[in-house]
Design a protein around this motif. Sequence first.
Motif, short mmCIF file in Angstrom:
data_model
loop_
_atom_site.label_atom_id
_atom_site.label_comp_id
_atom_site.label_asym_id
_atom_site.label_seq_id
_atom_site.Cartn_x
_atom_site.Cartn_y
_atom_site.Cartn_z
N GLY A 1 8.36 -4.27 5.52
CA GLY A 1 8.57 -3.90 6.92
C GLY A 1 9.82 -3.05 7.05
N GLN A 2 10.18 -2.75 8.29
CA GLN A 2 11.39 -1.99 8.54
C GLN A 2 12.61 -2.86 8.22
OE1 GLN A 2 10.78 -1.30 12.66
NE2 GLN A 2 9.12 0.16 12.30
N ILE B 1 4.95 0.07 11.91
CA ILE B 1 4.76 1.32 11.15
C ILE B 1 6.00 1.53 10.27
CG2 ILE B 1 4.44 3.82 11.37
CD1 ILE B 1 3.32 3.30 14.20
N GLN C 1 -1.72 -7.91 0.67
CA GLN C 1 -0.48 -7.35 0.12
C GLN C 1 0.40 -8.51 -0.33
OE1 GLN C 1 0.96 -3.25 1.98
NE2 GLN C 1 1.16 -4.91 3.44
N PHE D 1 -2.55 -0.78 5.71
CA PHE D 1 -2.97 0.46 5.04
C PHE D 1 -1.89 1.53 5.12
CE2 PHE D 1 -4.14 3.27 8.66
CZ PHE D 1 -4.16 2.35 9.71
N SER D 2 -2.04 2.53 4.25
CA SER D 2 -1.10 3.65 4.22
C SER D 2 -1.88 4.94 4.15
CB SER D 2 -0.17 3.55 3.00
OG SER D 2 0.53 2.33 3.02
N THR E 1 0.84 -1.22 0.00
CA THR E 1 0.00 0.00 0.00
C THR E 1 0.87 1.25 0.00
OG1 THR E 1 -0.21 -0.14 2.41
CG2 THR E 1 -2.00 -1.09 1.11
N ILE F 1 0.98 1.24 7.78
CA ILE F 1 0.65 0.65 9.08
C ILE F 1 0.12 -0.77 8.89
CG2 ILE F 1 -0.91 0.87 11.08
CD1 ILE F 1 -0.82 3.95 10.33
N GLY F 2 0.66 -1.67 9.69
CA GLY F 2 0.14 -3.05 9.71
C GLY F 2 -0.27 -3.36 11.13
#
Length: 242
Positions: free
Chosen positions: A42-43, A112, A37, A58-59, A13, A130-131
């Motif tokens: 992720g980070q 995040i 998705q 979502f974003s 997203t 954000i997940g």
Amino acid sequence: MANIIQLQNVDSTNCYLRALQEKEEQEEGTVVAAYEQTAGRGQRGNTWEAEPGKNLTFSMIFHPQEIQAADQFIISQLVSTAIKEVLDKYIPEVSIKWPNDIYCQDKKIGGILIENDLSGYEVFQSIIGIGINVNQELFLSNAPNPVSMTQVTKQQYDLDKLLKEFASQIYINYFDVLDGAEHEIKEIYKNSLYRGKGMHAYEDDNGAFLGEFVKTEPTGHLVLRDSEGIIRRYAFKEVRFV
Ligand code: BTN
């Protein structure tokens, strides 16, 4: 509240929202959410595991020109405190693990991924991904300690309702910050930190040590005081909780 664009499948997203913005200027707070998705990010270059249809992925996009690049950590703080505020209504013991992992007790319930684009000294665009682990019962990836809302409470949650609550609270916190509530958000963030009080075990490139939280800086650096009273300052990825 701004637009919510709901997609069935997308790679990520964050990537979709960036491409949309490149085509056409998006309203403040526009949300892109996905049922699935296929390449959730992720980070630290990791992938983000989320079973299709069971979680929130979502974003949101903002154009916070009023926020100086040197103060950009306030975006992380306003988003993570908004998420905690909503989760507090549903599950116990929610905290924020520096810089912006969302924890429930000792496990990660949300992540995040913020991508800020800078122009000179300002943040001209912020894409906030954000997940939140909501209804997933089992995690298969090698993520170290995932947990979902349903694992904590044994209840199922309405994803659409939750999405609106998270997005609205982020929207509110964002405009509160622009209206001058930066100090309040920073206080809430500080008081919400995972292991924010007392001495805890950390590890950096020189080995393990005991330290206590002192503060986070506007850039996002974490400042700790070790057991010998020495102040240590870290950027993201330079220190880990043990
Ligand atoms: C983390 O590693 O803690 C951050 C995870 C962020 C995952 C979300 S899911 C929606 C958005 N799109 C992505 O590709 N990643 C973020």
